[in-house]
Scaffold this motif. Structure first.
Motif, short mmCIF file in Angstrom:
data_model
loop_
_atom_site.label_atom_id
_atom_site.label_comp_id
_atom_site.label_asym_id
_atom_site.label_seq_id
_atom_site.Cartn_x
_atom_site.Cartn_y
_atom_site.Cartn_z
N MET A 33 0.83 -1.21 0.00
CA MET A 33 0.00 0.00 0.00
C MET A 33 0.87 1.26 0.00
SD MET A 33 -3.07 -1.13 -0.24
CE MET A 33 -2.39 -2.50 -1.18
N ALA A 74 -3.87 -1.62 -6.14
CA ALA A 74 -4.00 -2.09 -4.76
C ALA A 74 -4.09 -3.62 -4.75
CB ALA A 74 -5.23 -1.46 -4.11
N SER A 78 -0.82 -6.15 -3.84
CA SER A 78 -1.10 -7.10 -2.76
C SER A 78 -0.91 -8.53 -3.25
CB SER A 78 -2.53 -6.90 -2.24
OG SER A 78 -2.69 -5.60 -1.69
N PHE A 183 -4.53 4.98 -0.68
CA PHE A 183 -3.37 4.12 -0.47
C PHE A 183 -2.73 4.40 0.89
CE2 PHE A 183 -2.74 2.95 -5.09
CZ PHE A 183 -2.65 1.59 -4.88
N LEU A 186 -4.98 3.01 3.68
CA LEU A 186 -4.84 1.56 3.81
C LEU A 186 -3.48 1.17 4.37
CD1 LEU A 186 -6.53 0.09 0.60
CD2 LEU A 186 -7.29 -0.13 2.96
N SER A 187 -2.45 1.89 3.97
CA SER A 187 -1.12 1.61 4.50
C SER A 187 -1.08 1.83 6.01
CB SER A 187 -0.09 2.51 3.81
OG SER A 187 1.22 2.23 4.28
#
Length: 293
Positions: A33, A74, A78, A183, A186-187
């Motif tokens: 992320m 994303a 992942s 991003f 989420l990180s």
């Protein structure tokens, strides 16, 4: 196509094919992320100073940025982080072509032709072989997340069709303003502030190279040249070059990352590529074989 433009098309193919190896290298030092956030922060930089915003409502820029830019990468980052080999990722991601056909049928009421259905069935068989006989290097989660990335790319293609003719470079650059915040969120939530700080403090030369390559070579240069080709030639003449991307991806992963396909993966890859070829060239073949009245 002129020799110069043919060379530019091959430059794009190589840039996008090697892109998957670069992602793998970047993920060695930066979590997925955070890598996505850095990529699009850098890619969005020209929007402020050098690239004119396309004449589109912000909702369409948001839709494109949320699908092709954020959603696709994303899932892809992942997937490769949890066990999707770079070469196979470049191949499985091409399932976007068939998801695009399906979405276009439902959302744009486009016809689903016989060669599209045949190509989809062949490619789906290849993907099934890869999924069931993936080998020790590919995880089920990695495969599933790559398919999710293909779905996001396909949704972005529908957005692109909806907005019509627009400067593709401007669309890509200004849509790059959308992904950094989700991003980063989420990180922070998944990777944590300590890991973010450690990754940024200890970022190495290879990780920096990966971020720069992903932002400027794969994104800005790749889409810039691609849009130039699309502006000069029919899409039917340009689109087939995308079939070479997974070939470069598989070859570069084998050479640079020492990734090797199992026998089943080779069969599956061949079926996927054949399905893509049928999808792209099937209509042309039928026109040549069946005389028109």
């Amino acid at each position: 196509m002129s020799p110069k433009d043919l060379l530019l098309a091959l430059v794009v193919v190589v840039a996008w094919g090697i892109n998957f190896v670069v992602i793998k290298v970047g993920l060695h030092g930066v979590p997925p992320m955070l890598l996505g956030a850095l990529r699009f922060l850098l890619a969005a930089f020209p929007a402020v100073f050098f690239v004119k915003r396309p004449q589109l409502p912000w909702r369409w820029l948001f839709a494109y940025g949320a699908t092709i830019s954020f959603g696709q990468f994303a899932f892809l980052f992942s997937a490769m982080y949890v066990g999707m080999p770079a070469g196979l990722a470049s191949l499985v991601l091409q399932a976007q072509a068939f998801f695009t056909l399906i979405f276009a049928m439902f959302f744009l009421h486009e016809r689903f032709r016989a060669q599209n259905a045949l190509g989809l069935l062949i490619a789906a068989g290849g993907l099934a072989v890869i999924a069931l006989q993936g080998g020790h290097e590919m995880t089920a989660a990695g495969f599933a997340l790559t398919l999710c990335a293909a779905v996001s790319w396909a949704l972005g293609n529908i957005v692109t069709k909806k907005v019509g003719k627009v400067n593709l470079v401007g669309l890509v650059v200004w849509a790059s303003l959308i992904p950094p915040l989700p991003f980063l969120a989420l990180s922070y939530a998944l990777e944590g502030p300590q890991r973010i700080a450690a990754a940024l403090a200890g970022i190495g030369a290879m990780s920096i190279f990966a971020v720069v390559y992903l932002a400027f070579i794969a994104t800005l240069l790749g889409y810039g040249l691609w849009s130039r080709l699309l502006s000069r030639y029919p899409a039917s003449q340009v689109a087939p070059f995308s079939l070479l991307v997974p070939i470069v991806g598989l070859a570069s992963a084998a050479v640079l990352l020492d990734e090797h396909l199992t026998g089943a993966q080779i069969v599956g890859a061949a079926l996927v590529m054949f399905g893509l070829v049928v999808n792209v060239f099937g209509g042309w073949v039928v026109q040549r074989l069946v005389p028109t009245r």
